[in-house]
Design an enzyme around this catalytic site. Structure first.
Site, PDB file in Angstrom:
ATOM      1  N   SER A 164       0.810  -1.215   0.000  1.00 52.17           N
ATOM      2  CA  SER A 164       0.000   0.000   0.000  1.00 52.17           C
ATOM      3  C   SER A 164       0.845   1.268   0.000  1.00 52.17           C
ATOM      4  O   SER A 164       0.489   2.255  -0.649  1.00 52.17           O
ATOM      5  CB  SER A 164      -0.940  -0.002   1.210  1.00 52.17           C
ATOM      6  OG  SER A 164      -1.808  -1.109   1.168  1.00 52.17           O
ATOM      7  N   HIS A 216       0.304   4.147   4.236  1.00 55.86           N
ATOM      8  CA  HIS A 216      -0.343   4.922   3.176  1.00 55.86           C
ATOM      9  C   HIS A 216       0.199   6.348   3.145  1.00 55.86           C
ATOM     10  O   HIS A 216       0.594   6.857   2.089  1.00 55.86           O
ATOM     11  CB  HIS A 216      -1.859   4.980   3.418  1.00 55.86           C
ATOM     12  CG  HIS A 216      -2.565   3.697   3.151  1.00 55.86           C
ATOM     13  ND1 HIS A 216      -3.937   3.573   3.259  1.00 55.86           N
ATOM     14  CD2 HIS A 216      -2.116   2.473   2.787  1.00 55.86           C
ATOM     15  CE1 HIS A 216      -4.304   2.343   2.963  1.00 55.86           C
ATOM     16  NE2 HIS A 216      -3.210   1.653   2.687  1.00 55.86           N
TER      17      HIS A 216
END
Length: 307
Positions: A164, A216
């Site tokens: 991610s 993220h």
């Protein structure tokens, strides 16, 4: 995002389009590693049944851990930890620095894997076709590394895996590429709003339990800076001037002053950010002590779940 929202609006022709081979290779590598992880996990042999039975028993040693233990249809946390998951204690106290890299190649389950690889294909192929495998490979790896650093600074009591951070790095790079190359885009506002919407959705998903939003955020910020450095393109009109045969035509700079400023600022930020992050990490610093509210960025409690 639809492809027409991402199309470049160049005012000249003859743009070179690279063959995208790195992005499919990344996908194949992640899928292959997941298969190896599931083979190593061997749920029927290692699961006691306290949390339920293995899922998809027909797969035998490739079957998934009980849903109570892993809702993403994947291996146990102990298997992931053994094979390279991001674990603060092992990275800092165990001197296993390589986990900052290996964690981005592991996934919590098949759902996690499919979602990430789908997005990697969408964003990675488009970027690689336009900018080539070297620049996109650097953005992917360095963004994943940056995401691992921020995750390790704030999530010190749990393990983390997934691409991610690297994926958000590609998204961040696409956003900064739009901004630094603003003069050569059509439908600028539409493209900008599309990028911001997709990034916002991914960050919102990161507020759910079991999702590492610090990876993220770290990957996004790293990729955003790298986009200004690696994806800068000649300003609108420069190509026409270079190919012009008119004698005495007024010289035109390849890049505009704003692009140079963004390049310099981004270079300073990415070097300083990664350096400071590594120093803090290996000094044993806990990011939550310096930011009391930052834990809310990773998981926001509601009536449906707790953090």
């Amino acid at each position: 995002m639809r492809s027409r929202d991402m199309e470049r609006g160049r005012k000249h022709r003859g743009d070179t389009q690279w063959t995208a081979w790195l992005t499919p290779t990344i996908v194949v590598a992640n899928v292959s590693i997941f298969i190896v992880v599931m083979y190593t996990n061997d749920c029927p042999k290692t699961t006691t049944g306290a949390n339920g039975d293995c899922v998809a028993k027909l797969l035998r040693r490739f079957s998934f851990q009980p849903l109570r233990e892993n809702p993403f249809l994947g291996p146990s946390s102990s298997t992931l930890e053994k094979l390279g998951a991001l674990d603060w204690k092992k990275v800092v106290q165990g001197n296993e620095k390589w986990r900052l890299i290996t964690a981005m190649w592991l996934h919590a389950g098949i759902i996690h894997l499919v979602m990430n690889m789908f997005d990697v294909i969408i964003f990675g192929i488009r970027l690689e076709q336009q900018f080539g495998f070297i620049r996109i490979g650097l953005i992917y790896l360095i963004s994943g590394f940056g995401g691992s650093i921020l995750s390790a600074l704030f999530l010190q009591k749990s393990i983390s895996v997934g691409a991610s951070g690297a994926l958000l790095g590609l998204m961040g790079a696409m956003l900064s590429e739009l901004l630094t190359n603003w003069t050569i885009y059509k439908s600028k506002l539409c493209a900008l709003l599309s990028f911001l919407f997709i990034i916002a959705i991914n960050l919102a998903i990161g507020l759910l339990p079991w999702v590492d939003n610090f990876a993220h955020i770290g990957g996004l910020l790293t990729g955003f800076c790298l986009g200004f450095i690696l994806l800068m393109q000649p300003q609108s009109g420069w190509e026409e001037f270079r190919n012009s045969s008119q004698y005495g035509a007024r010289a035109r700079s390849k890049y505009n002053p704003c692009q140079y400023v963004l390049f310099f600022v981004a270079a300073v930020l990415v070097v300083a950010g990664l350096t400071v992050g590594l120093v803090m990490l290996f000094d044993g610093e806990n990011g939550n002590k310096h930011c009391k509210w930052c834990h809310r960025l990773d998981c926001y409690p509601t009536s449906k779940w707790s953090c």
